[in-house]
Design a protein around this motif. Structure first.
Motif, PDB file in Angstrom:
ATOM      1  N   ILE A 185       0.758  -1.277  -0.144  1.00 37.62           N
ATOM      2  CA  ILE A 185       0.041  -0.010   0.059  1.00 37.62           C
ATOM      3  C   ILE A 185       0.776   1.363  -0.017  1.00 37.62           C
ATOM      4  O   ILE A 185       0.531   2.282  -0.948  1.00 37.62           O
ATOM      5  CB  ILE A 185      -0.859  -0.101   1.235  1.00 37.62           C
TER       6      ILE A 185
ATOM      7  N   ASP B  51      -8.348  -0.120  -4.726  1.00 38.38           N
ATOM      8  CA  ASP B  51      -8.111  -1.143  -5.173  1.00 38.38           C
ATOM      9  C   ASP B  51      -8.788  -2.297  -4.671  1.00 38.38           C
ATOM     10  O   ASP B  51      -8.637  -2.438  -3.341  1.00 38.38           O
ATOM     11  CB  ASP B  51      -6.667  -1.414  -5.472  1.00 38.38           C
TER      12      ASP B  51
ATOM     13  N   GLU C  78       3.929   1.586  -1.270  1.00 39.61           N
ATOM     14  CA  GLU C  78       4.508   1.742  -2.305  1.00 39.61           C
ATOM     15  C   GLU C  78       3.460   1.933  -3.594  1.00 39.61           C
ATOM     16  O   GLU C  78       3.984   1.930  -4.874  1.00 39.61           O
ATOM     17  CB  GLU C  78       5.557   0.572  -2.659  1.00 39.61           C
ATOM     18  N   ARG C  79       2.240   1.912  -3.296  1.00 38.04           N
ATOM     19  CA  ARG C  79       1.241   2.212  -4.412  1.00 38.04           C
ATOM     20  C   ARG C  79       1.242   0.909  -5.063  1.00 38.04           C
ATOM     21  O   ARG C  79       0.449   1.098  -6.297  1.00 38.04           O
ATOM     22  CB  ARG C  79       1.485   3.513  -5.035  1.00 38.04           C
TER      23      ARG C  79
ATOM     24  N   GLU D 116      -9.814   4.234   1.338  1.00 36.10           N
ATOM     25  CA  GLU D 116      -9.653   5.640   0.701  1.00 36.10           C
ATOM     26  C   GLU D 116      -9.062   6.319   1.960  1.00 36.10           C
ATOM     27  O   GLU D 116      -9.502   6.074   3.129  1.00 36.10           O
ATOM     28  CB  GLU D 116     -10.757   6.357   0.202  1.00 36.10           C
TER      29      GLU D 116
ATOM     30  N   TRP E 164      -0.805  -1.365  -4.610  1.00 34.39           N
ATOM     31  CA  TRP E 164      -2.128  -1.491  -4.138  1.00 34.39           C
ATOM     32  C   TRP E 164      -2.693   0.036  -3.772  1.00 34.39           C
ATOM     33  O   TRP E 164      -2.021   0.368  -2.876  1.00 34.39           O
ATOM     34  CB  TRP E 164      -2.582  -2.278  -2.938  1.00 34.39           C
ATOM     35  N   ALA E 165      -3.368   0.438  -4.649  1.00 33.52           N
ATOM     36  CA  ALA E 165      -3.768   1.936  -4.271  1.00 33.52           C
ATOM     37  C   ALA E 165      -5.084   2.171  -3.830  1.00 33.52           C
ATOM     38  O   ALA E 165      -5.897   1.131  -3.912  1.00 33.52           O
ATOM     39  CB  ALA E 165      -3.954   2.907  -5.732  1.00 33.52           C
ATOM     40  N   PRO E 166      -5.482   3.109  -3.159  1.00 35.21           N
ATOM     41  CA  PRO E 166      -6.739   3.488  -2.492  1.00 35.21           C
ATOM     42  C   PRO E 166      -7.858   3.203  -3.492  1.00 35.21           C
ATOM     43  O   PRO E 166      -8.014   3.391  -4.693  1.00 35.21           O
ATOM     44  CB  PRO E 166      -6.825   4.832  -2.197  1.00 35.21           C
TER      45      PRO E 166
ATOM     46  N   VAL F 119      -8.498  -1.775  -0.608  1.00 39.58           N
ATOM     47  CA  VAL F 119      -7.730  -0.724   0.014  1.00 39.58           C
ATOM     48  C   VAL F 119      -8.723   0.540   0.549  1.00 39.58           C
ATOM     49  O   VAL F 119      -9.379   1.261  -0.469  1.00 39.58           O
ATOM     50  CB  VAL F 119      -6.609  -0.108  -0.671  1.00 39.58           C
TER      51      VAL F 119
END
Length: 251
Positions: A18, A27, A20-21, A71, A23-25, A69
């Motif tokens: 998360i 996802d 390292e993005r 927000e 997995w982004a908010p 993930v």
């Protein structure tokens, strides 16, 4: 040195993905079977790792859809401080005003409630002695951020204008100001915070995941004579609020 349990190692890996993005908010996470296969662990380990992060507000579970993930949400700062006790005002409302938020609450009071054993001990009463119990749902800009159940000895306030904490001319003024109205000086309070998971009822009231992390604060106010005059169980959701203690220094 003791090795971390597998689910905690997996939790750390989820946090890294998360951060390292990867997995982004918003996802959706892969299935538990996929994650387990990739990391060489069973689905039960994946479930425990996900449940821990859900309880912390980092992930969110959606019924029939999967795990996502969460927000990012700005947490409300809840300041615990005697400096917020202002004449004629509410400490909670003052704290929210300092953050540019509208502080309010909903409450229900029941008079002459027999004290349970733990409450009686905290108030220095005999078990089953009568108390005034008030439950609160505190709101910031209309959204729940804190729950509280307050108990006051009935024999202390019976027959006075403050017997109902949210009724009469001193309604909503806070314990310190209300007690001062009947000649009782509150000298200090003791708070004992500890983490735990939310009950089903608490989660429903606060709009958080069932079993999410909360901070449970046991607070007791004492008079200058050493008598406990009020005790409360305060529940603050970790995912929605951060607790800050402001400690005055007398010179």
């Amino acid at each position: 040195m003791l090795e971390q349990p597998p689910y905690l190692r997996l939790t750390d890996e989820f946090r890294r993905l998360i951060a390292e993005r990867v997995w982004a908010p918003g996802d959706r996470l892969p299935s538990r079977a996929q994650i387990g296969q990739e990391h060489g662990v069973g689905e039960n380990v994946v479930r425990r790792a996900q449940e821990l992060l859900i309880s912390q507000g980092i992930l969110e579970g959606r019924a029939g859809s999967g795990t996502y993930v969460a927000e990012p949400r700005q947490r409300v700062r809840v300041v615990r401080s005697s400096a917020r006790e202002q004449p004629g005002g509410s400490p909670f409302r003052a704290g929210m005003k300092s953050l540019g938020r509208q502080g309010d609450w909903e409450s229900r009071t029941d008079a002459k409630v027999p004290a349970p054993a733990d409450i009686a001990a905290r108030l220095g009463l005999a078990e089953e002695d009568l108390c005034v119990r008030t439950t609160y749902e505190f709101l910031a800009n209309g959204k729940p951020v804190q729950l509280s159940t307050s108990w006051e000895p009935y024999d202390l306030t019976a027959g006075t204008l403050i017997v109902l904490p949210e009724g009469g001319p001193h309604a909503g003024a806070g314990v310190v100001n209300r007690m001062a109205a009947i000649g009782v000086t509150v000298s200090h309070a003791v708070e004992q915070p500890e983490p735990r998971t939310a009950t089903t009822e608490e989660a429903s009231l606060l709009g958080i995941q069932k079993a999410a992390l909360v901070t449970h604060i046991r607070r007791t106010y004492y008079s200058d004579q050493g008598r406990p005059v009020e005790t409360a169980d305060i529940v603050v959701p970790t995912a929605l609020c951060e607790i800050v203690y402001e400690i005055p220094i007398n010179r």
